[in-house]
Motif scaffolding. Structure first.
Motif, short mmCIF file in Angstrom:
data_model
loop_
_atom_site.label_atom_id
_atom_site.label_comp_id
_atom_site.label_asym_id
_atom_site.label_seq_id
_atom_site.Cartn_x
_atom_site.Cartn_y
_atom_site.Cartn_z
N PHE A 11 -11.76 -14.77 -0.13
CA PHE A 11 -11.29 -13.46 0.34
C PHE A 11 -10.87 -13.57 1.79
N ILE A 12 -9.67 -13.07 2.07
CA ILE A 12 -9.14 -13.11 3.43
C ILE A 12 -9.25 -11.71 4.02
N LEU A 17 -7.53 -3.66 13.50
CA LEU A 17 -6.45 -2.93 14.16
C LEU A 17 -7.04 -1.89 15.11
N GLU A 18 -6.51 -1.90 16.31
CA GLU A 18 -6.96 -0.92 17.28
C GLU A 18 -6.20 0.40 17.06
N TYR A 33 -7.02 -8.79 2.35
CA TYR A 33 -5.66 -9.04 1.85
C TYR A 33 -5.64 -8.94 0.33
N PRO A 34 -4.63 -8.27 -0.26
CA PRO A 34 -3.53 -7.51 0.39
C PRO A 34 -3.94 -6.08 0.66
N SER A 35 -3.63 -5.57 1.81
CA SER A 35 -3.96 -4.20 2.19
C SER A 35 -2.84 -3.63 3.06
N GLU A 36 -2.83 -2.31 3.15
CA GLU A 36 -1.83 -1.60 3.95
C GLU A 36 -2.52 -0.61 4.86
N ASP A 58 -2.26 -14.62 6.13
CA ASP A 58 -3.11 -15.25 7.14
C ASP A 58 -3.99 -14.25 7.88
N GLY A 59 -3.97 -12.99 7.47
CA GLY A 59 -4.83 -11.98 8.05
C GLY A 59 -4.21 -11.19 9.18
#
Length: 292
Positions: A11-12, A17-18, A33-36, A58-59
């Motif tokens: 799992f990656i 995110l700030e 990953y995969p995420s939005e 790659d994250g």
């Protein structure tokens, strides 16, 4: 072992995110990953830019960030632009439009030298009846093209200046087409031959050339029409004074028709009339002796 069998799972996890100030973020798949990531603005703010970011294998995250403009700042900015725009149109009207002669009307007389042809060339600006400064026309078109365009429509009697100013703002996207249509109306006012398609193409290919040609023609025609109207009014005034003088002289003659002979002879209204003087010169001797 079976080649289709997975012996290991990996799992990656995407990078953190700030979340900037006045923004809210929602991430799918718990940040793996995969995420939005979806960004939205909080409060009375207007979002600009991309609000969607996707996680790479790659994250890392792609895409940019979202900007949130305070609604109050936008209202202040729009108000400043509107006030400056109204001020520019008002100053142009007070300093340029008002000192000019009155705009042409449907029944206004236009000298024949401004009919059936433009008074200046479209590209070179050379003209036989040119009276305005081409440099000033260029300055007006470059400084405030909408003001100069509204001035031309107002001067030629197509629209009032205020309505022309509003129309140039409402139709700013398709302004060359609208200006081409009004150029056709202007040609009809001065009986200049041509077609609407050519008018629109002229405004699309060279808007400053068309604007300056129309401005110089309208200004010169309006000035000539105003001077012609002033001459006619002056002639009518002189004729009216002459008629009133003749009426007054006739009234004086009728008022003194029953006066004594000496009064008729020396009255200015009678003495300055050659017919009366000749009549008195041919009068009988006893009338002349009685008058003396």
């Amino acid at each position: 072992p079976d080649a289709n069998r997975w012996d290991q799972f990996r799992f990656i996890r995407c990078n953190e995110l700030e979340v900037p100030e006045y923004r809210k973020m929602e991430i799918t798949n718990n940040g793996f990953y995969p995420s939005e990531a979806t960004l939205t603005c909080t409060g009375a703010r207007i979002p600009t830019g991309s609000n969607m970011r996707k996680c790479r294998p790659d994250g890392t995250w792609d895409g940019g960030t979202i900007d949130c403009w305070p609604l109050l700042d936008l209202i202040v900015l729009v108000t400043i632009v509107v006030v400056l725009d109204i001020t520019a149109f008002s100053l142009y009207y007070l300093r340029v439009v008002l000192p000019k002669p009155p705009a042409l009307t449907a029944k206004a007389y236009v000298p024949t030298e401004f009919m059936r042809k433009w008074n200046t060339d479209l590209m070179t600006g050379v003209g036989e009846h040119r009276r305005s400064s081409r440099r000033m026309a260029w300055a007006a078109c470059l400084a405030c093209p909408c003001c100069r365009l509204a001035d031309s429509w107002h001067t030629s009697g197509q629209l009032r200046y205020s309505m022309s100013a509003v129309l140039t703002h409402v139709c700013c996207i398709c302004l060359p087409c609208v200006a081409g249509i009004f150029r056709g109306f202007m040609r009809g006012r001065f009986l200049i031959p041509g077609i609407f398609f050519r008018d629109i193409c002229t405004w699309i290919w060279c808007p400053p050339c068309a604007a300056i040609q129309e401005a110089e023609h309208c200004d010169s025609a309006t000035l000539a029409a105003s001077q012609e109207l002033e001459i006619r009014h002056r002639a009518e005034e002189e004729q009216r004074h002459a008629v009133e003088g003749h009426k007054k002289e006739k009234a004086d003659l009728e008022a003194n028709s029953g006066a004594p002979p000496w009064h008729r002879k020396w009255h200015p209204a009678l003495a300055n009339n050659p017919n009366v003087i000749n009549m008195m010169g041919n009068a009988p001797p006893q009338l002349v002796l009685g008058a003396s």
